[in-house]
Design an enzyme around this catalytic site. Structure first.
Site, mmCIF file in Angstrom:
data_model
loop_
_atom_site.group_PDB
_atom_site.id
_atom_site.type_symbol
_atom_site.label_atom_id
_atom_site.label_comp_id
_atom_site.label_asym_id
_atom_site.label_seq_id
_atom_site.Cartn_x
_atom_site.Cartn_y
_atom_site.Cartn_z
ATOM 1 N N GLY A 15 -1.181 -21.536 -14.588
ATOM 2 C CA GLY A 15 -1.201 -21.648 -13.127
ATOM 3 C C GLY A 15 0.068 -22.262 -12.573
ATOM 4 N N TYR A 22 0.525 -28.556 -8.429
ATOM 5 C CA TYR A 22 0.194 -29.532 -9.475
ATOM 6 C C TYR A 22 0.625 -29.039 -10.861
ATOM 7 C CZ TYR A 22 -2.422 -32.455 -6.232
ATOM 8 O OH TYR A 22 -2.769 -33.311 -5.214
ATOM 9 N N ALA A 80 -6.473 -15.100 -15.270
ATOM 10 C CA ALA A 80 -7.590 -15.810 -15.891
ATOM 11 C C ALA A 80 -8.948 -15.301 -15.416
ATOM 12 C CB ALA A 80 -7.453 -17.315 -15.641
ATOM 13 N N SER A 128 -4.635 -25.136 -14.263
ATOM 14 C CA SER A 128 -4.251 -25.546 -12.904
ATOM 15 C C SER A 128 -4.232 -24.320 -12.007
ATOM 16 C CB SER A 128 -2.867 -26.220 -12.951
ATOM 17 O OG SER A 128 -2.500 -26.645 -11.649
ATOM 18 N N LEU A 129 -5.357 -23.656 -11.947
ATOM 19 C CA LEU A 129 -5.414 -22.413 -11.173
ATOM 20 C C LEU A 129 -6.762 -22.282 -10.480
ATOM 21 C CD1 LEU A 129 -7.220 -20.034 -12.947
ATOM 22 C CD2 LEU A 129 -5.317 -20.517 -14.479
ATOM 23 N N TYR A 180 -11.538 -30.655 -7.032
ATOM 24 C CA TYR A 180 -11.380 -31.214 -5.684
ATOM 25 C C TYR A 180 -12.726 -31.725 -5.203
ATOM 26 C CZ TYR A 180 -10.119 -31.591 -0.780
ATOM 27 O OH TYR A 180 -9.903 -32.071 0.483
ATOM 28 N N TYR A 190 -13.067 -25.701 3.552
ATOM 29 C CA TYR A 190 -12.870 -25.340 2.140
ATOM 30 C C TYR A 190 -14.028 -24.425 1.752
ATOM 31 C CZ TYR A 190 -11.357 -26.240 -2.711
ATOM 32 O OH TYR A 190 -10.874 -26.133 -4.003
ATOM 33 N N LYS A 198 -15.833 -25.551 -7.641
ATOM 34 C CA LYS A 198 -15.385 -26.867 -8.118
ATOM 35 C C LYS A 198 -16.566 -27.677 -8.663
ATOM 36 C CE LYS A 198 -10.933 -26.529 -7.429
ATOM 37 N NZ LYS A 198 -10.095 -26.163 -8.583
ATOM 38 N N LEU A 228 -2.801 -31.690 -1.433
ATOM 39 C CA LEU A 228 -1.350 -31.529 -1.586
ATOM 40 C C LEU A 228 -0.998 -30.175 -0.960
ATOM 41 C CD1 LEU A 228 1.344 -32.382 -3.289
ATOM 42 C CD2 LEU A 228 0.557 -30.619 -4.872
ATOM 43 N N ARG A 231 1.313 -24.105 -2.497
ATOM 44 C CA ARG A 231 1.185 -22.733 -2.001
ATOM 45 C C ARG A 231 -0.294 -22.326 -1.877
ATOM 46 N NH1 ARG A 231 5.027 -18.544 -2.460
ATOM 47 N NH2 ARG A 231 4.089 -16.489 -2.290
HETATM 48 N N1 LIG Z 1 -3.443 -28.623 -3.517
HETATM 49 C C1 LIG Z 1 -4.547 -29.316 -3.341
HETATM 50 O O1 LIG Z 1 -4.781 -29.892 -2.270
HETATM 51 C C2 LIG Z 1 -5.531 -29.452 -4.476
HETATM 52 C C3 LIG Z 1 -6.455 -30.523 -4.463
HETATM 53 C C4 LIG Z 1 -7.346 -30.641 -5.529
HETATM 54 C C5 LIG Z 1 -7.325 -29.713 -6.561
HETATM 55 N N2 LIG Z 1 -6.407 -28.685 -6.533
HETATM 56 C C6 LIG Z 1 -6.414 -27.720 -7.639
HETATM 57 O O2 LIG Z 1 -5.188 -27.766 -8.326
HETATM 58 C C7 LIG Z 1 -5.025 -26.536 -9.050
HETATM 59 C C8 LIG Z 1 -3.632 -26.016 -8.804
HETATM 60 O O3 LIG Z 1 -3.486 -25.640 -7.447
HETATM 61 P P1 LIG Z 1 -2.281 -26.082 -6.512
HETATM 62 O O4 LIG Z 1 -2.876 -26.530 -5.214
HETATM 63 O O5 LIG Z 1 -1.390 -26.993 -7.223
HETATM 64 O O6 LIG Z 1 -1.568 -24.710 -6.151
HETATM 65 P P2 LIG Z 1 -0.599 -23.738 -6.923
HETATM 66 O O7 LIG Z 1 -0.334 -22.613 -5.969
HETATM 67 O O8 LIG Z 1 0.581 -24.462 -7.489
HETATM 68 O O9 LIG Z 1 -1.471 -23.271 -8.173
HETATM 69 C C9 LIG Z 1 -2.460 -22.298 -8.167
HETATM 70 C C10 LIG Z 1 -2.016 -21.231 -9.154
HETATM 71 O O10 LIG Z 1 -3.113 -20.422 -9.510
HETATM 72 C C11 LIG Z 1 -2.586 -19.150 -9.766
HETATM 73 N N3 LIG Z 1 -3.690 -18.194 -9.842
HETATM 74 C C12 LIG Z 1 -4.505 -17.752 -8.844
HETATM 75 N N4 LIG Z 1 -5.398 -16.896 -9.340
HETATM 76 C C13 LIG Z 1 -5.153 -16.785 -10.669
HETATM 77 C C14 LIG Z 1 -5.734 -16.032 -11.722
HETATM 78 N N5 LIG Z 1 -6.762 -15.211 -11.511
HETATM 79 N N6 LIG Z 1 -5.211 -16.152 -12.960
HETATM 80 C C15 LIG Z 1 -4.158 -16.960 -13.206
HETATM 81 N N7 LIG Z 1 -3.569 -17.708 -12.249
HETATM 82 C C16 LIG Z 1 -4.072 -17.608 -10.991
HETATM 83 C C17 LIG Z 1 -1.600 -18.946 -8.635
HETATM 84 O O11 LIG Z 1 -0.665 -17.920 -8.902
HETATM 85 C C18 LIG Z 1 -0.928 -20.319 -8.601
HETATM 86 O O12 LIG Z 1 0.199 -20.342 -9.456
HETATM 87 C C19 LIG Z 1 -6.146 -25.615 -8.543
HETATM 88 O O13 LIG Z 1 -7.232 -25.653 -9.442
HETATM 89 C C20 LIG Z 1 -6.547 -26.264 -7.236
HETATM 90 O O14 LIG Z 1 -7.857 -25.942 -6.828
HETATM 91 C C21 LIG Z 1 -5.511 -28.546 -5.518
#
Ligand SMILES: NC(=O)c1ccc[n+]([C@@H]2O[C@H](COP(=O)([O-])OP(=O)(O)OC[C@H]3O[C@@H](n4cnc5c(N)ncnc54)[C@H](O)[C@@H]3O)[C@@H](O)[C@H]2O)c1
Length: 297
Positions: A15, A22, A80, A128-129, A180, A190, A198, A228, A231
């Protein structure tokens, strides 16, 4: 000196498609601790990611404290949502962003890792996806297909990965995912079944910790991260408001950074956390502990 030492270990961070989320921050922290890092990137984002890397657009964020640049040992295509390539429908397999990538499934990635690095190629896997095609819709308005897609990409993917990658882990292997707090408290906006996904991810973390711990000796944890403006999170539409709300109302008022979460992830993946599994660890400046918004004086 007690330090996080991941020298000689290899991590797969699934991810990563830019330097704003993250996953990238965790990859960097793992490299800072001495691990070699391979990443799995969603095929629709892969070319843009490779272009950004090639054109030096991420050079600033790739700088490590040693002065060296963060290197990815390999970048693999990964969707994934598919455990095996046979599960992917024909329109995906023939899509121009997918068709030249070979086997982009979870199984395909595992097979490539073994071919590239041998039978036991991994010590750490970071999930992280997430993806919820209807994330902007309230749960009440979410279609069955949208709900199941969110569950499949964001929660079942961890089950499939722990199943497929646990036997590939060297001793003391560790899985970490990102969750989250919308899993347990209502976060308006959300939607699309992402809150349900989640909740499943956190429950599955406990069960997988038990089952894969007993079967393979691996640990499974999840980090409940604060908001955060990555994207993916920008797709929710209200991420700036969420970040501001948390910094106003959390015990610690500095805005949470990806690095805060990345350091906690590096710790969880390290031998220092050898007694920790099945846990949801909050890294949110303490916001989860609050029961009421802070009142203006
Ligand atoms: N940003 C926030 O506020 C936040 C808060 C809590 C948890 N999270 C979690 O952190 C994790 C990373 O997200 P982020 O916010 O850092 O954003 P990010 O855009 O950096 O990461 C998400 C990634 O998932 C990839 N992705 C989407 N569908 C996919 C699939 N089917 N197979 C493989 N990859 C796939 C995207 O291309 C992207 O690179 C996620 O699980 C997200 O739910 C994010």
């Amino acid at each position: 000196m007690l330090k996080i030492d991941l020298a000689g270990k290899r991590a797969l961070v699934a991810g990563v498609a830019d330097d704003g989320g993250y996953g990238f921050a965790i990859a960097k922290a793992l490299a800072e601790a001495g691990a070699s890092v391979v990443v799995g990137t969603w095929p629709p984002a892969l070319n843009i990611f490779l272009n950004l890397l090639e054109r030096g657009k991420m050079d600033e964020s790739r700088k490590l404290s040693s002065g060296a640049m963060l290197q990815f040992e390999k970048i693999y295509p990964l969707d994934a949502a598919f455990t095996t390539l046979a599960e992917a429908p024909a329109d995906i397999r023939e899509n121009k962003r997918y068709k030249d990538n070979g086997d982009f499934s979870i199984d395909g990635l595992a097979t490539r890792l073994v071919a590239d690095f041998g039978e036991r190629p991994l010590d750490i896997l970071v999930h992280s996806l997430a993806n919820g095609p209807e994330v902007k819709k309230p749960l009440l308005e979410t279609s069955r297909a949208g709900y199941l897609a969110a569950m499949s990409a964001s929660a079942y993917s961890l089950v499939a990965m722990v199943h497929r990658f646990s036997p590939l882990m060297r001793p003391n292997g560790s899985f970490v995912s990102l969750t989250y707090m919308a899993s347990e408290k209502v976060i308006p906006g959300y939607g699309g079944g992402m809150s349900s996904a989640k909740a499943a991810l956190e429950s599955d973390t406990r069960v997988l910790a038990y089952e894969a711990g007993r079967a393979h000796g691996v640990r499974v944890n999840t980090i409940s991260a604060g908001p955060l403006a990555s994207r993916a999170a920008s797709a929710i539409g209200i991420i700036e408001k969420m970040v501001e709300y948390v910094s106003k109302n959390a015990p610690m008022t500095e805005v949470l950074t990806a690095k805060d979460v990345a350091h906690a992830a590096a710790f969880l993946c390290s031998p220092l956390a050898s007694g920790i599994t099945g846990t949801t660890l909050y890294v949110d400046k303490g916001y989860h502990a609050m029961g009421m918004a802070v009142q203006d004086p």
